[in-house]
Design an enzyme around this catalytic site. Structure first.
Site, short mmCIF file in Angstrom:
data_model
loop_
_atom_site.label_atom_id
_atom_site.label_comp_id
_atom_site.label_asym_id
_atom_site.label_seq_id
_atom_site.Cartn_x
_atom_site.Cartn_y
_atom_site.Cartn_z
N ASN A 150 -41.03 -13.00 -9.94
CA ASN A 150 -40.30 -12.28 -11.01
C ASN A 150 -39.06 -13.04 -11.50
O ASN A 150 -38.73 -13.00 -12.68
CB ASN A 150 -39.94 -10.86 -10.57
CG ASN A 150 -39.03 -10.83 -9.37
OD1 ASN A 150 -39.05 -11.74 -8.54
ND2 ASN A 150 -38.23 -9.81 -9.28
N GLU A 248 -36.27 -9.71 2.06
CA GLU A 248 -35.78 -8.97 0.87
C GLU A 248 -37.02 -8.41 0.20
O GLU A 248 -37.81 -9.17 -0.37
CB GLU A 248 -35.08 -9.92 -0.11
CG GLU A 248 -33.92 -10.72 0.47
CD GLU A 248 -32.63 -9.93 0.50
OE1 GLU A 248 -32.60 -8.83 -0.09
OE2 GLU A 248 -31.68 -10.41 1.12
N CYS A 282 -36.60 -6.35 -8.66
CA CYS A 282 -36.61 -5.46 -7.50
C CYS A 282 -35.53 -4.38 -7.61
O CYS A 282 -35.64 -3.33 -7.01
CB CYS A 282 -36.41 -6.27 -6.23
SG CYS A 282 -34.97 -7.34 -6.31
N GLU A 461 -28.33 -11.17 2.69
CA GLU A 461 -28.03 -12.52 2.24
C GLU A 461 -26.87 -12.43 1.25
O GLU A 461 -26.45 -11.34 0.88
CB GLU A 461 -29.26 -13.17 1.61
CG GLU A 461 -30.36 -13.39 2.65
CD GLU A 461 -31.56 -14.20 2.15
OE1 GLU A 461 -31.47 -14.84 1.09
OE2 GLU A 461 -32.58 -14.18 2.84
P1 NDP Z 1 -45.58 -10.95 -2.91
O1 NDP Z 1 -45.15 -10.30 -1.66
O2 NDP Z 1 -46.98 -10.81 -3.35
O3 NDP Z 1 -45.33 -12.53 -2.82
C1 NDP Z 1 -44.09 -13.10 -2.50
C2 NDP Z 1 -44.32 -14.50 -1.96
O4 NDP Z 1 -45.01 -14.42 -0.72
C3 NDP Z 1 -45.19 -15.36 -2.87
O5 NDP Z 1 -44.75 -16.69 -2.80
C4 NDP Z 1 -46.55 -15.19 -2.22
O6 NDP Z 1 -47.39 -16.23 -2.56
C5 NDP Z 1 -46.17 -15.22 -0.77
N1 NDP Z 1 -47.17 -14.65 0.14
C6 NDP Z 1 -48.16 -13.76 -0.13
N2 NDP Z 1 -48.86 -13.48 0.99
C7 NDP Z 1 -48.29 -14.20 2.00
C8 NDP Z 1 -48.54 -14.32 3.40
N3 NDP Z 1 -49.53 -13.65 3.99
N4 NDP Z 1 -47.76 -15.13 4.11
C9 NDP Z 1 -46.75 -15.81 3.55
N5 NDP Z 1 -46.46 -15.75 2.22
C10 NDP Z 1 -47.21 -14.94 1.46
O7 NDP Z 1 -44.55 -10.49 -4.00
P2 NDP Z 1 -44.61 -10.77 -5.56
O8 NDP Z 1 -44.60 -12.24 -5.79
O9 NDP Z 1 -45.71 -9.94 -6.11
O10 NDP Z 1 -43.20 -10.21 -6.02
C11 NDP Z 1 -42.96 -8.90 -6.33
C12 NDP Z 1 -42.35 -8.17 -5.16
O11 NDP Z 1 -41.16 -8.81 -4.75
C13 NDP Z 1 -41.94 -6.76 -5.53
O12 NDP Z 1 -42.30 -5.87 -4.50
C14 NDP Z 1 -40.42 -6.84 -5.62
O13 NDP Z 1 -39.78 -5.63 -5.39
C15 NDP Z 1 -40.13 -7.85 -4.57
N6 NDP Z 1 -38.82 -8.46 -4.81
C16 NDP Z 1 -37.78 -8.15 -3.96
C17 NDP Z 1 -36.52 -8.66 -4.20
C18 NDP Z 1 -35.37 -8.35 -3.29
O14 NDP Z 1 -34.36 -9.05 -3.37
N7 NDP Z 1 -35.45 -7.36 -2.43
C19 NDP Z 1 -36.26 -9.52 -5.37
C20 NDP Z 1 -37.42 -9.79 -6.16
C21 NDP Z 1 -38.66 -9.27 -5.89
P3 NDP Z 1 -48.42 -16.06 -3.81
O15 NDP Z 1 -47.68 -15.50 -4.95
O16 NDP Z 1 -48.80 -17.45 -4.01
O17 NDP Z 1 -49.49 -15.14 -3.30
#
Ligand code: NDP
Length: 480
Positions: A150, A248, A282, A461
């Site tokens: 995002n 996060e 988020c 963080e």
């Molecule tokens: P995901 O959890 O799908 O993915 C986040 C990252 O983790 C990506 O790089 C993804 O790779 C990777 N990933 C996926 N599966 C695994 C695994 N089994 N092991 C290790 N890494 C893995 O999140 P999104 O990218 O869909 O982002 C949206 C989410 O992030 C929302 O829930 C949002 O709320 C949250 N978010 C939270 C924030 C915060 O500060 N609390 C800030 C921004 C977003 P790939 O994409 O290549 O599958």
């Protein structure tokens, strides 16, 4: 077609398997580049290069590391316009938003943490003349940094910068959905002559490359931002290996408007909180609680303001919203809207996919959507949708809205709007979330502890909290 490359030991390299998959621009639906389908072998190589580089990087003085990192920030700024265009094309967000928020933050993250590392200190515990304890804060090793789609470069650098400033080296895995600015950043590292192996970036799927990174025995610390379910998976892998972990995660953030609020400001902020970045932040305020005495007026004004938003070409500066990040995510949001209808929700505005003209006709656009009439325990009001969708809920009293706000499994952020300062303090203290804003939304100071409660994460963080996370504390006791 352009092939994105991994960045390992200072070189841009193809994945060892030679396999790639498509990168799609959400604004047009077109495939415009290819992403390495990296696996455990690529991660192994990156970790071993980061491990070697750690021996040198961790021994540099703080000032030497500062100089390297500040230079990197300068070179990022030299590529500002390219990064803006790349982020918008890859993610679907309007260019003006990338220009105002994402790209300035990338270099700011490096400058902020490089500077912070010079001011970072540790504790001394004196034992009544018998001994002195002092705490060393030492770099840990190879940090695994896993970031979401995002805010691609903004969140990637939010992790890499403090890890480096604290003396660690990094293997980063950006989201496969938005890899392009991380690739540009690799090229920027080369142009900046950043020391080889200190930053490594491996592209690919989360359940393959990301999983290999989080379970690698030579990666003792992981900073992850993403969804709650992925966070659970990473925690399950990391905990038995006793890795240091920062998570996060997602949010279902309440935005609370009391009857004594500055009405116009509350409207303006409610629109911003609901629809910024197509609702894919988020911190977005996706549950809008409004006191019953002003509910009807607020609803009309909120709908009117939302009606004036333009969803359009991310290149067009007059577009308030651009495209949703992917077809899959667009379909997920649309199915959540359908479900909201099935639960009995009334769609006040929006609710549909928007088909634009010309080259944008296959892009992934959704109208900003307001839902009314659902109970707080409906699925719509409990689960994260992560799109331009907000649900309005009336409340009567302060006590009631605190309970309603705290009724989900999440606890990332909250906003409240009131002119009564005592009430603002009371409610802020009673809300279960890591961050509370009063009379504003997403006003960020990089020094504050940032993170979530409950299923929104573990750890904080930001500022010295990040430097504490990315260092190991060691106590030294000296007998006098
Ligand atoms: P995901 O959890 O799908 O993915 C986040 C990252 O983790 C990506 O790089 C993804 O790779 C990777 N990933 C996926 N599966 C695994 C695994 N089994 N092991 C290790 N890494 C893995 O999140 P999104 O990218 O869909 O982002 C949206 C989410 O992030 C929302 O829930 C949002 O709320 C949250 N978010 C939270 C924030 C915060 O500060 N609390 C800030 C921004 C977003 P790939 O994409 O290549 O599958």
């Amino acid at each position: 077609m352009e092939k994105i490359q991994n960045y390992i030991n200072g070189d841009l390299v193809p994945p060892m398997s030679g396999e790639y998959f498509n990168n799609i621009s959400p604004s047009t639906g077109e495939v415009y580049s290819l992403i390495p389908d990296s696996d455990a072998n690529d991660i192994d190589l990156a970790v071993s290069s980061a491990k070697d580089a750690f021996k040198i990087w961790s021994k540099l003085s703080k000032n030497e590391r500062y100089d390297h990192i500040m230079h990197l920030a300068d070179v990022i700024d030299e590529h500002f316009d390219d990064l803006v265009k790349a982020e918008s094309k890859d993610n679907g967000k309007p260019e003006w938003l990338a220009r105002a928020v994402d790209i300035p933050r990338a270099s700011e993250n490096f400058r902020f943490f490089a500077t912070a590392s010079l001011h970072f200190d540790s504790e001394i515990h004196e034992m009544d003349g018998k001994a002195i304890n002092y705490t060393l804060r030492q770099p840990i090793g190879v940090a695994g940094c896993i970031s979401p789609w995002n805010l691609p470069i903004y969140l990637l650098t939010w992790k890499i910068a403090p890890a480096l400033a604290a003396g660690n080296t990094v293997v980063a895995k950006p989201s496969e959905i938005t890899p392009m600015t991380a690739f540009h950043f690799s090229q920027i590292c080369q142009k900046a002559d950043f020391p080889n192996g200190v930053i490594n970036i491996v592209h690919g799927f989360g359940n393959k490359a990301g999983d290999a990174l989080s379970r690698h025995p030579d990666v003792p610390i992981i900073s992850f931002t993403g969804g709650t379910i992925t966070g659970e998976k990473i925690a399950a892998v990391a905990a038995p290996m006793f890795k240091k972990l920062s998570l996060e995660l997602g949010g279902k953030n309440p935005n609370i408007v009391f009857e004594d609020a500055d009405f116009d400001n509350a409207i303006k902020m409610a629109v911003k909180a609901a629809f910024s970045n197509q609702g894919q932040i988020c911190l977005c305020g996706s549950r809008l609680f409004v006191q019953d005495s002003i509910y009807s007026d607020f609803k009309s004004a909120f709908v009117k303001e939302t009606k004036s938003l333009k969803v359009g070409d991310p290149k067009d500066n007059t577009s308030n919203l651009g495209a949703i990040v992917s077809e899959e995510h667009m379909n997920k949001i649309l199915s959540c809207i359908d479900h909201a209808k099935k639960e009995g929700g009334e769609i006040l505005i929006g609710g549909k996919r928007l088909v634009l003209d010309g080259e944008l006709k296959n892009g992934y656009y959704i109208e900003p959507t307001i839902i009314d009439g659902l109970s707080v325990d409906s699925q719509t009001n409990q689960e994260e949708i992560f799109g331009p969708v907000v649900s309005m809920i009336p409340f009567k009293t302060e006590e009631e809205v605190i309970d309603l706000a705290n009724s989900t499994k999440f606890g990332l952020s909250a906003s409240l709007f009131s002119r009564d300062i005592s009430r603002a303090h009371r409610v802020a203290a009673a809300i279960d979330s890591g961050v509370v804003w009063v009379n504003t939304w997403m006003l960020r100071d990089l020094r504050i502890p940032f993170g979530g409660m409950k299923s929104s994460g573990v750890g904080r963080e930001g500022g010295f909290k990040s430097l504490q996370f990315f260092t190991e504390s060691k106590n030294v006791c000296i007998k006098i």
